[in-house]
Design an enzyme around this catalytic site. Structure first.
Site, PDB file in Angstrom:
ATOM      1  NE  ARG A 290      -3.950   2.251   2.065  1.00 54.27           N
ATOM      2  CZ  ARG A 290      -3.866   3.561   2.288  1.00 54.27           C
ATOM      3  NH1 ARG A 290      -2.734   4.079   2.762  1.00 54.27           N
ATOM      4  NH2 ARG A 290      -4.885   4.361   2.031  1.00 54.27           N
ATOM      5  CB  CYS A 291       3.996   2.142   1.799  1.00 58.54           C
ATOM      6  SG  CYS A 291       3.527   2.027   3.531  1.00 58.54           S
TER       7      CYS A 291
END
Length: 404
Positions: A390-391
């Protein structure tokens, strides 16, 4: 060039378009002496990090996702000479160069390059010797710092609904990252006339970062009050969104521990299905959740601290029966280890289908038992930057959900 619009009204709607940054020479410019300054704990091996990142991009493409690259969009945004000079002036000014000769030499050095080379060089960092200045062995060698955190495209700006939060970053070394987003949305031919709304401005005095901003539904946003995001920023963001006729009705503020291990909300909590969430169990005991709503008559925000367990709060606002899936199964040692390698940081491609790091095998097995389809990716080097799938991704477009 076709105009592109931002459309992100959930964390789990089918992912259509995403922004990535392929790690570059900035990783090679990390040294043990400057790791703390540049917010790294270790030095990834660039060759392998790129191979892992390419696997990530390709598995997204196999799922029908259009992959855009930050470095390419930024280069396309500054093709006009005047815009290129404005961009460089801003980057150099925010690099903290004091000496006027060094500023001039840095600008001339960068202006001599084609746009893509210029962007890649700024991301990689500029050494004194690159511009003909003397490099003393006892002094810091860079006049423009490397930007190794850029492969975490989630943080500098966040797409929310039809708009963008252009973030004000906590650490000096990351503040220039948001300049790329500013020029893409203001000057790139595909975005400058798209009507993209600005929910937060990078010049605001308090800080907010994209890893703390989660879009849980068309009605609900969650924002972490964390090591990197101030409560004042969350209220500013909420007010701007509520006053601009978006669909969102509530912003949930998650007050999480202010430590590097729990840097952003998405390092300890992500949404993976209509009713399922990953969570790091270490935050549960101390977690406080405040709901922010908006009084249309009085034109003011209303904040109310929520009572009860997190499952109950999520169930209340999403209209579902929420299930929390604990990283490492809640085991203190396993969850601590896998959390450090972003076991809770999942990227949903569609409801119930997520990308995770393969090294977090205990958490991945638990997700599978909860009927979550897990697509695992290699992560021996990328994980050294302390960020997960996600980052490393910023959705630009997700399909709207058909609620069950």
């Amino acid at each position: 060039m076709e105009t592109r619009k931002i459309q992100v009204y959930s964390e789990i709607g089918k992912l259509k378009t995403v922004l990535l940054h392929r790690p570059g020479q900035e990783i090679e410019n990390l040294t043990p002496e400057y790791l703390e300054r540049l917010l790294f704990d270790d030095i990834p091996y660039l060759k392998v990090a790129r191979e892992e990142h390419d696997i990530f991009a390709n598995l997204l493409r196999k799922e029908g996702v259009e992959v855009l690259y930050l470095e390419k969009l930024a280069a396309e945004a500054i093709r006009d000479r005047k815009i290129k000079e404005m961009f460089l002036d801003e980057v150099i000014e925010e690099s903290g160069i004091v000496d006027e000769i060094a500023k001039r030499e840095a600008k001339n050095f960068l202006l001599s390059m084609p746009e893509k080379g210029l962007i890649d060089t700024i991301m990689a960092g500029v050494r004194k010797k690159d511009v003909g200045l003397k490099e003393d062995l006892t002094e810091y060698p860079f006049i423009l710092d490397p930007m190794p955190n850029l492969y975490f495209t989630r943080d500098p700006f966040a797409c929310i609904g039809s708009g963008v939060s252009l973030n004000s970053m906590r650490r000096n070394t990351r503040r220039r990252e948001t300049i790329f987003g500013k020029y893409i949305f203001n000057h790139h031919p595909a975005f400058k006339n798209s009507g993209t709304k600005l929910w937060y401005d990078r010049y605001n005095p308090t800080t907010i970062e994209g890893g703390d901003e989660l879009v849980l539904s068309k009605d609900l946003i969650a924002v972490g009050c964390s090591e990197r995001t101030d409560k004042e920023s969350i209220f500013t963001l909420a007010k701007n969104i509520f006053e601009n006729n978006e669909s969102f009705k509530t912003v949930l503020v998650f007050d999480i521990p202010k430590t590097r291990a729990f840097m952003h909300l998405d390092t300890v909590f992500t949404m993976i299905d209509y009713d399922k969430f990953t969570i790091h169990p270490a935050i549960e005991a101390s977690l406080k959740v405040t709901a922010i709503t908006y009084d249309e008559v009085k034109k003011e925000l209303i904040a109310k601290e929520e009572e009860g367990e997190l499952e109950a709060v999520l169930s209340k606002y999403l209209g579902i029966h929420a299930t929390l899936i604990r990283c490492g199964g809640g085991d203190r040692i396993i969850s601590g280890r896998e959390q450090w390698n972003d076991g809770s940081n999942t990227l949903a491609i569609s409801p119930g289908k997520v990308v995770t790091y393969e090294r977090n095998y205990i958490t991945n097995e638990i997700l599978d038992k909860h009927n979550i389809e897990v697509i695992q990716m290699p992560s021996s080097e990328l994980s050294r930057g302390r960020g997960g799938p996600r980052c490393m991704s910023m959705p630009f477009v997700r399909e709207e959900l058909n609620y069950r």
